[in-house]
Design an enzyme around this catalytic site. Structure first.
Site, mmCIF file in Angstrom:
data_model
loop_
_atom_site.group_PDB
_atom_site.id
_atom_site.type_symbol
_atom_site.label_atom_id
_atom_site.label_comp_id
_atom_site.label_asym_id
_atom_site.label_seq_id
_atom_site.Cartn_x
_atom_site.Cartn_y
_atom_site.Cartn_z
ATOM 1 N N ASN A 133 0.900 -1.196 -0.141
ATOM 2 C CA ASN A 133 0.067 -0.004 -0.010
ATOM 3 C C ASN A 133 1.089 1.263 -0.105
ATOM 4 O O ASN A 133 1.984 1.256 0.473
ATOM 5 C CB ASN A 133 -0.810 0.120 1.149
ATOM 6 C CG ASN A 133 -1.843 1.024 1.382
ATOM 7 O OD1 ASN A 133 -2.434 1.538 0.332
ATOM 8 N ND2 ASN A 133 -2.000 1.873 2.464
ATOM 9 N N HIS A 145 0.714 5.137 1.302
ATOM 10 C CA HIS A 145 0.307 5.733 2.275
ATOM 11 C C HIS A 145 1.000 7.355 2.400
ATOM 12 O O HIS A 145 1.952 7.267 2.315
ATOM 13 C CB HIS A 145 -0.047 5.438 3.767
ATOM 14 C CG HIS A 145 -0.646 6.154 4.774
ATOM 15 N ND1 HIS A 145 -1.892 6.101 4.636
ATOM 16 C CD2 HIS A 145 -0.380 6.731 5.982
ATOM 17 C CE1 HIS A 145 -2.564 6.914 5.731
ATOM 18 N NE2 HIS A 145 -1.473 7.435 6.159
ATOM 19 N N SER A 171 4.742 6.994 2.507
ATOM 20 C CA SER A 171 5.332 5.593 2.695
ATOM 21 C C SER A 171 4.775 4.471 1.988
ATOM 22 O O SER A 171 3.628 4.323 1.714
ATOM 23 C CB SER A 171 5.246 5.096 4.119
ATOM 24 O OG SER A 171 5.500 6.373 5.056
ATOM 25 N N ASP A 195 -2.593 0.452 7.951
ATOM 26 C CA ASP A 195 -1.475 1.233 7.657
ATOM 27 C C ASP A 195 -0.424 0.892 8.729
ATOM 28 O O ASP A 195 0.622 1.996 8.997
ATOM 29 C CB ASP A 195 -1.829 2.871 7.734
ATOM 30 C CG ASP A 195 -2.767 3.271 6.831
ATOM 31 O OD1 ASP A 195 -2.819 2.761 5.716
ATOM 32 O OD2 ASP A 195 -3.619 4.239 6.920
HETATM 33 C C1 GAR Z 1 -2.481 9.037 -2.952
HETATM 34 O O1 GAR Z 1 -2.110 10.490 -2.591
HETATM 35 C C2 GAR Z 1 -2.117 7.963 -1.725
HETATM 36 O O2 GAR Z 1 -1.115 8.121 -1.230
HETATM 37 C C3 GAR Z 1 -3.502 8.316 -1.295
HETATM 38 O O3 GAR Z 1 -4.691 8.318 -1.966
HETATM 39 C C4 GAR Z 1 -4.090 9.160 -3.222
HETATM 40 C C5 GAR Z 1 -4.566 8.391 -4.372
HETATM 41 O O4 GAR Z 1 -4.423 9.167 -5.432
HETATM 42 N N1 GAR Z 1 -3.844 6.976 -0.456
HETATM 43 C C6 GAR Z 1 -4.292 6.967 0.620
HETATM 44 O O5 GAR Z 1 -4.933 7.847 1.393
HETATM 45 C C7 GAR Z 1 -4.739 5.656 1.390
HETATM 46 N N2 GAR Z 1 -5.037 5.540 2.828
HETATM 47 P P1 GAR Z 1 -4.247 8.488 -7.020
HETATM 48 O O6 GAR Z 1 -5.593 7.955 -7.170
HETATM 49 O O7 GAR Z 1 -4.132 9.659 -7.863
HETATM 50 O O8 GAR Z 1 -3.203 7.442 -6.889
#
Ligand code: GAR
Length: 197
Positions: free
Chosen positions: A108, A110, A137, A146
């Site tokens: 994942n 995060h 991360s 997480d």
């Molecule tokens: C990213 O910033 C990722 O790190 C976050 O969601 C966004 C997705 O963007 N993930 C989380 O918050 C997980 N808990 P994307 O759809 O453009 O890749």
């Protein structure tokens, strides 16, 4: 034989695209499936345009039955036979049964410097805490939200007057570098921490 990577998304899928863009040429893996819990996720069309199989499993008809939703996702994943599963902005809480089924094979990304700020609103929380830096991360997924072993991090300084959106905009390009770099190493069996900055 290339390793097979399934990517789970909920939104725009920019991390999914960066992973797929890296999985070409001599890369040891190829994307085999992009799955979303949100049928309207912009990332589904981006994956389909790249010729990648896509599946949408809308979580809403499952209501509070997380186990049934996770079982439906597992069925779709089993059909795709992935070696590795990458959660890339997949905004669903996973059941312990699901994480146990794929443990050791699921990553994942995060948007915080774990173990700080698990969960949501990570950038706002880092600013509010007066932290000097923030980042992202990549970690292995375990039953703890997480909380699995951290495989890679990238960091940026928090600037005077930073907003959560401004910080997110500076961190996202680092996510796009970090996740493909960690995935390459993970596929080769490398688990030691990658520090990108
Ligand atoms: C990213 O910033 C990722 O790190 C976050 O969601 C966004 C997705 O963007 N993930 C989380 O918050 C997980 N808990 P994307 O759809 O453009 O890749």
């Amino acid at each position: 034989m290339s390793k097979r990577v399934a990517i789970l998304i909920s939104g725009g899928g920019s991390n999914m695209v960066s992973l797929c863009e890296d999985m070409v040429g001599d890369h040891p893996a190829r994307p085999c499936l992009v799955l979303s819990n949100n049928p309207d996720a912009g990332g589904l069309a981006k994956a389909a345009a790249r010729g990648i199989e896509t599946v949408a499993i809308d979580h809403r008809p499952f209501g509070k039955d997380r186990a049934a939703f996770d079982a439906a996702v597992t069925d779709a994943l089993e059909r795709a036979e992935p070696d590795v599963i990458c959660l890339a902005g997949f905004m669903r809480i996973l059941t312990p049964e699901f994480t146990a089924r794929w443990e050791g094979r699921m990553l994942n990304i995060h948007p915080s410097l774990l173990p700080k700020y698990k969960g949501l609103n990570t950038h706002a929380r880092a600013i509010e805490a007066g932290d000097a830096e923030a980042g992202c991360s990549v970690h292995e997924v375990t039953a703890e939200l997480d909380g699995g072993p951290i495989l890679g991090q990238a960091r940026v300084p928090i600037l005077e007057g930073d907003t959560p959106d401004g910080l997110a905009a500076r961190i996202l390009p680092l996510e796009h570098k970090l996740y493909p770099a960690v995935l390459r190493r993970f596929i080769k069996g490398e688990r030691e921490l990658l520090n990108l900055s």
